[in-house]
Design a protein around this motif. Structure first.
Motif, short mmCIF file in Angstrom:
data_model
loop_
_atom_site.label_atom_id
_atom_site.label_comp_id
_atom_site.label_asym_id
_atom_site.label_seq_id
_atom_site.Cartn_x
_atom_site.Cartn_y
_atom_site.Cartn_z
N LEU A 1 0.81 -1.22 0.00
CA LEU A 1 0.00 0.00 0.00
C LEU A 1 0.85 1.27 0.00
N ARG A 2 2.15 1.11 -0.29
CA ARG A 2 3.05 2.27 -0.25
C ARG A 2 2.67 3.33 -1.30
N SER A 3 1.96 2.89 -2.33
CA SER A 3 1.58 3.82 -3.40
C SER A 3 0.55 4.85 -2.93
N ILE A 4 -0.08 4.63 -1.77
CA ILE A 4 -1.03 5.62 -1.25
C ILE A 4 -0.41 6.30 -0.03
N PRO A 5 0.23 7.45 -0.18
CA PRO A 5 0.84 8.10 0.98
C PRO A 5 -0.23 8.66 1.93
N VAL A 6 0.06 8.60 3.23
CA VAL A 6 -0.82 9.24 4.22
C VAL A 6 -0.12 10.50 4.70
N ILE A 7 -0.86 11.58 4.75
CA ILE A 7 -0.27 12.89 5.06
C ILE A 7 -1.06 13.56 6.18
N GLU B 1 -2.38 21.14 -7.03
CA GLU B 1 -2.22 20.20 -8.15
C GLU B 1 -3.05 18.92 -8.01
N LEU B 2 -3.55 18.64 -6.79
CA LEU B 2 -4.37 17.43 -6.61
C LEU B 2 -5.83 17.68 -6.99
N LEU C 1 -9.77 0.83 -1.82
CA LEU C 1 -11.06 0.37 -2.37
C LEU C 1 -11.84 1.52 -2.98
N ALA C 2 -11.66 2.73 -2.38
CA ALA C 2 -12.37 3.90 -2.89
C ALA C 2 -11.68 4.49 -4.12
N GLY C 3 -10.51 3.95 -4.48
CA GLY C 3 -9.78 4.44 -5.64
C GLY C 3 -8.97 5.69 -5.36
N ALA C 4 -8.66 5.94 -4.06
CA ALA C 4 -7.92 7.15 -3.71
C ALA C 4 -6.43 6.99 -4.00
N ASN C 5 -5.74 8.11 -4.20
CA ASN C 5 -4.28 8.03 -4.32
C ASN C 5 -3.55 8.74 -3.19
N TYR C 6 -4.29 9.44 -2.31
CA TYR C 6 -3.70 10.06 -1.12
C TYR C 6 -4.72 10.00 0.02
N VAL C 7 -4.21 10.02 1.26
CA VAL C 7 -5.09 10.26 2.41
C VAL C 7 -4.52 11.46 3.15
N MET D 1 4.19 19.63 -5.43
CA MET D 1 4.76 19.02 -4.22
C MET D 1 4.73 17.49 -4.31
N GLU D 2 5.81 16.87 -3.80
CA GLU D 2 5.92 15.41 -3.88
C GLU D 2 5.62 14.78 -2.52
N TYR D 3 4.71 13.85 -2.44
CA TYR D 3 4.40 13.17 -1.17
C TYR D 3 4.77 11.71 -1.27
N SER D 4 5.40 11.18 -0.21
CA SER D 4 5.66 9.74 -0.18
C SER D 4 5.79 9.27 1.27
N ASN D 5 5.59 7.99 1.49
CA ASN D 5 5.78 7.37 2.81
C ASN D 5 6.88 6.33 2.69
N PRO D 6 8.17 6.74 2.86
CA PRO D 6 9.23 5.75 2.70
C PRO D 6 9.24 4.75 3.86
N GLU D 7 9.92 3.65 3.62
CA GLU D 7 10.03 2.62 4.67
C GLU D 7 10.93 3.13 5.78
N LEU D 8 10.47 3.01 7.03
CA LEU D 8 11.25 3.53 8.16
C LEU D 8 11.93 2.38 8.90
N PRO D 9 13.10 2.65 9.53
CA PRO D 9 13.73 1.58 10.31
C PRO D 9 12.84 1.12 11.46
N GLU D 10 12.91 -0.17 11.78
CA GLU D 10 11.98 -0.78 12.74
C GLU D 10 12.24 -0.40 14.20
#
Lengths: 150, 276
Positions: free
Chosen positions: A36-42, A50-51, A109-115, B1-10
């Motif tokens: 699920l890494r493709s959906i970032p949570v912010i 731009e969104l 499931l809702a087809g979102a790309n960000y939360v 703006m670029e958003y991502s959730n990278p993998e964090l150390p455990e």
């Protein structure tokens, strides 16, 4: 003597099953986090321009995890002298990550790309009462951003 | 703006410490604390217990010890012997000594709260003469004289309370339980120092009563023999006492130090004791 045997059985059972469940839960968490890494949570409230245009909807993830006898005993020993309750740290960590994953699952499931605007609530089910099963609830909620062309 | 959730150390949010190591360190610390608390409280309790008036001891035991007499002849003989010995001991007037005869095979004798002494048939049957019986009785009287039973109870109660409060039980409910389970009637355990003290006091009484200490050490020869015969089930009289061989050596030494004679004729036991 009988009490001591019961106690040791509970402690061993708690340790074996608790550790086994924790390891398998972590395996599952890591795998699903990857999926699920493709959906970032912010955490931010503000939606970048731009969104837009987009639809939004609320997504919620909720989980309740119980402690085992071993963790509880370890924490009660810790209670005497203070310090980091390491036996509860992994419990809270699992609950938090699982709640976010469930929230993300809904977003997917809702087809979102960000939360956006993600918040979390933590509460104890047992509220410190004695003779009850100690368990923690974590609720994660946020606003799923679904692109308008979807 | 670029958003991502990278993998964090455990290990950031969760300690890497192995839970069993945590348990070991905390558990060991806890046990050490308990040992210190128990030792400290025992010492305090033993010091303070002697200030509990003897009358309170009697009041406590009156509820538990029933005045049943299993053999009036034996019991009055034992009581008479005890009364004789008391006159040669440093017993305050407020203290009363009551001897009970227990019709049981166990080779045992013990002193408990309220000045009660219990002597078992099993032990009487093994004693060769009156002098050794006088040693048993004066030894038990010495325990009472030195307030050993109340010290043992004080220690047991305070430790019982410590454990009860640790396990978080409500205080009102446990007091009775603690007192009952820590041995109002049952054998209270005395430590080696207390046994030695009682042995010495008893020897003084024997020397004063008979004019010599002959036969006193025979009691320990008897106990030594029981021990050798039943290695599995050691009688209670022995289990918390110093080893008999060591005791005999100490007594011989103490006899020599005081210049007492130990080779005089001994008094025989009455016939009805031999028939038990």
């Amino acid at each position: 003597m009988f009490d001591l045997i019961v106690f040791l059985v509970l402690l061993t059972t708690g340790y074996i099953f608790g550790q086994w469940l924790e390891r398998s839960h972590y395996r599952s968490i890591r795998k699903r986090e990857e999926d699920l890494r493709s959906i970032p949570v912010i955490a931010s409230k503000r939606l970048p321009d731009e969104l837009c245009p987009c639809h939004t909807r609320m997504v919620v993830g909720n989980v309740v995890i119980s402690i085992d006898f071993f963790k509880k005993f370890l924490a009660s020993l810790r209670y005497l002298i203070g310090g980091r309750v390491s036996s509860y740290e992994s419990l809270i960590d699992r609950a938090r990550r699982e709640a976010i994953l469930r929230m993300k699952q809904q977003a997917k499931l809702a087809g979102a790309n960000y939360v956006f605007n993600v918040k979390m609530e933590t509460s104890s089910i047992s509220k410190g009462r004695r003779e009850t099963i100690g368990s923690v609830e974590v609720l994660a909620y946020g606003t799923a951003i679904i692109p308008a062309n979807n | 703006m670029e958003y991502s959730n990278p993998e964090l150390p455990e290990h950031i949010n969760v300690s890497k410490q192995h839970p069993l190591k945590d348990l070991f360190v905390l558990g060991l610390g806890f046990i050490v604390c308990i040992i210190f608390a128990v030792t400290g409280l025992s010492l305090i309790a033993e010091r303070l217990a002697v200030y509990i008036p003897f009358s309170l001891e009697q009041e406590l035991t009156s509820k538990f010890i029933e005045p049943t007499v299993s053999n009036i002849e034996v019991e009055s003989y034992l009581q008479a012997l005890a009364d004789e010995l008391i006159t040669h001991m440093d017993i305050p007037d407020s203290m009363s000594i009551t001897v009970h005869y227990v019709d049981d095979d166990m080779a045992n004798a013990f002193a408990t709260l309220g000045g009660h002494i219990f002597i078992y048939r099993g032990l009487l049957a093994l004693l060769p003469h009156e002098n050794s019986l006088a040693m048993v009785i004066s030894h038990e009287i010495a325990h009472i004289q030195h307030r050993h039973p109340i010290m043992a109870m004080g220690r047991a109660v305070i430790i019982g309370l410590l454990f009860a409060s640790l396990s978080g039980l409500s205080a009102n409910l446990i007091i009775d339980d603690v007192i009952n389970s820590t041995g109002m009637i049952t054998m209270l355990s005395f430590n080696r120092g207390q046994e030695r003290q009682s042995d010495k006091t008893a020897l003084h009484a024997i020397a004063a009563y008979y004019g010599h200490v002959s036969g006193a050490a025979d009691l320990f020869h008897v106990l030594l023999n029981i021990k050798n015969r039943h290695t599995v089930s050691t009688p209670q009289f022995l289990s918390t006492h110093p080893l008999s061989k060591e005791r005999i050596d100490k007594l011989t030494q103490y006899t020599a130090d005081n210049g007492w004679q130990a080779d005089q004729a001994v008094q025989q036991l009455p016939d009805f004791i031999g028939k038990l």
